[in-house]
Design an enzyme around this catalytic site. Structure first.
Site, PDB file in Angstrom:
ATOM      1  N   THR A  25       0.829  -1.211   0.000  1.00 52.02           N
ATOM      2  CA  THR A  25       0.000   0.000   0.000  1.00 52.02           C
ATOM      3  C   THR A  25       0.855   1.248   0.000  1.00 52.02           C
ATOM      4  OG1 THR A  25      -1.857  -1.100   1.039  1.00 52.02           O
ATOM      5  CG2 THR A  25      -1.711   1.262   1.390  1.00 52.02           C
ATOM      6  N   THR A 105       1.670  -4.216   4.263  1.00 59.41           N
ATOM      7  CA  THR A 105       1.475  -4.502   5.686  1.00 59.41           C
ATOM      8  C   THR A 105       0.957  -5.927   5.936  1.00 59.41           C
ATOM      9  OG1 THR A 105      -0.794  -3.645   5.640  1.00 59.41           O
ATOM     10  CG2 THR A 105       0.947  -2.089   6.261  1.00 59.41           C
ATOM     11  N   ASP A 106       0.322  -6.527   4.915  1.00 63.00           N
ATOM     12  CA  ASP A 106      -0.416  -7.770   5.182  1.00 63.00           C
ATOM     13  C   ASP A 106       0.455  -8.946   5.606  1.00 63.00           C
ATOM     14  OD1 ASP A 106      -2.786  -6.498   4.787  1.00 63.00           O
ATOM     15  OD2 ASP A 106      -3.157  -7.284   2.781  1.00 63.00           O
TER      16      ASP A 106
HETATM   17  C1  SIN Z   1      -1.004  -2.921   2.775  1.00 63.56           C
HETATM   18  O1  SIN Z   1       0.155  -2.742   2.421  1.00 63.56           O
HETATM   19  O2  SIN Z   1      -1.484  -2.243   3.734  1.00 63.56           O
HETATM   20  C2  SIN Z   1      -1.922  -3.924   2.165  1.00 63.56           C
HETATM   21  C3  SIN Z   1      -1.459  -4.478   0.885  1.00 63.56           C
HETATM   22  C4  SIN Z   1      -0.192  -5.264   1.010  1.00 63.56           C
HETATM   23  O3  SIN Z   1       0.033  -5.890   2.033  1.00 63.56           O
HETATM   24  O4  SIN Z   1       0.578  -5.253   0.028  1.00 63.56           O
END
Ligand code: SIN
Length: 341
Positions: A25, A105-106
């Protein structure tokens, strides 16, 4: 490697930091600035990410590289190997003082722990990310990236293992977990807390990680990963998933058990049968905080199980992958890995 530092930063002898971008993200783009949920992750390149951060040139000489452009839900074992190799190569260079990895973040907590155990350098290695896409109003990526570079450029981060810089906090890769779907303050280290903080150019550690990592961990990312899957215990769970995976030749299971790692009787029986056939079984908890004690309520030794201690099921899977890849086949060697790392 693309170099995006200015000649004045080089002339001032600032620390040389490699920024390895993988997507997420933080590199996400939406149709309009008010959109923080419907966007595409991993589409903005590293040069544009860096250009959005004012003042980087005053902190470090940046060497930028695009390693991948993915939504981290799609992280693969092959990309883990590529990334670990690249981080090791970059940190082995006399021309680099530290690394920042931008990531989704995932699955950030999984990649961070994998690198914590496979990077063979004491130089700073920092992961960062964002909850809002780069195009959003109040995007959190630029400040997180600035703080990550500040941390990577800091002497204080040397020898601390792989760290996560997020929302002004510094987390240990072993402890950190994503705990919110949308909140900007999405990462915590449950039970234990952050190691410190980074804010307005100042880095402050309150404590250190005690367990061995990086140069003191005997693991490496490999081209030949074992197959390790996570199964969850819940009301009415069947044996079907375990039996199908054993028939497919799985090498190990991590169980996301209820409470203190307890497992529904039917599922437990199928896992004990798998363990008797040589499949590694590690008992963790789905609770999200606390530890799973060896031979606590469950009879691990009698059932052939290993206990994950304070590792979440996702991190227990990372350690089981690495331990099996390193040749730890018997239960005692595996339990020793979980008690140590
Ligand atoms: C994010 O980064 O918050 C979600 C998408 C990902 O993990 O690439």
């Amino acid at each position: 490697m693309n170099t995006s530092t200015s000649s004045s930063a080089a002339a001032r002898g600032l620390p040389r930091i490699a920024v390895l971008a993988t997507g997420g993200t933080i590199a996400g783009s939406a149709a309009d600035a008010a959109n923080t949920a419907g966007y595409q992750a991993g589409v903005i390149g590293v040069a544009q990410l860096l250009a959005a951060v004012p003042g980087l040139d005053a902190i470090a000489q940046i060497h930028a590289e695009q390693v991948a452009s993915i939504d981290s839900k799609d992280m693969s074992l092959a990309l883990w190997t590529t990334l670990a190799q690249r981080v090791n190569d970059v940190l082995a260079s006399d021309e680099i003082d530290g690394v920042v990895i931008t990531h989704g973040t995932d699955t950030l907590e999984e990649t961070a722990y994998l690198l914590h155990l496979t990077v063979k350098s004491a130089k700073p290695c920092i992961l960062t990310a964002a909850m809002r896409p780069a195009t959003a109003l109040s995007a959190d990526g630029p400040l997180n990236l600035l703080n990550a570079v500040t941390l990577a450029a800091s002497e204080a981060a040397t020898g601390q293992g792989v760290l996560v810089a997020f929302n002004n906090r510094i987390h240990c890769a072993r402890d950190v977990a994503k705990i919110s779907t949308y909140a900007v303050d999405a990462f915590q280290s449950p039970e234990i807390g952050a190691l410190g903080w980074v804010q307005d150019g100042r880095v402050e550690f309150q404590r250190r990680a005690l367990r061995p990592h990086t140069v003191d961990a005997p693991f490496s990312a490999t081209a030949q990963w074992p197959q390790v899957e996570i199964v969850t215990s819940y009301a009415g769970v069947s044996r079907a998933a375990v039996e199908a995976l054993v028939a497919a030749g799985v090498d190990g299971f991590v169980v996301a058990g209820t409470g203190n790692g307890s497992i529904h009787a039917g599922l437990q029986q199928s896992l004990a049968e798998a363990a008797a056939r040589g499949v590694a079984v590690v008992r963790a908890s789905r609770v999200g905080s606390g530890h799973v004690m060896h031979n606590g309520a469950a009879k691990d030794d009698a059932l052939g199980f290993v206990s994950a201690g304070s590792l979440s099921p996702y991190k227990a899977r990372v350690l089981l992958l690495l331990a099996l890849a390193a040749g730890a086949v018997d239960k005692e060697a595996l339990q020793n890995a979980f008690d140590t790392y």
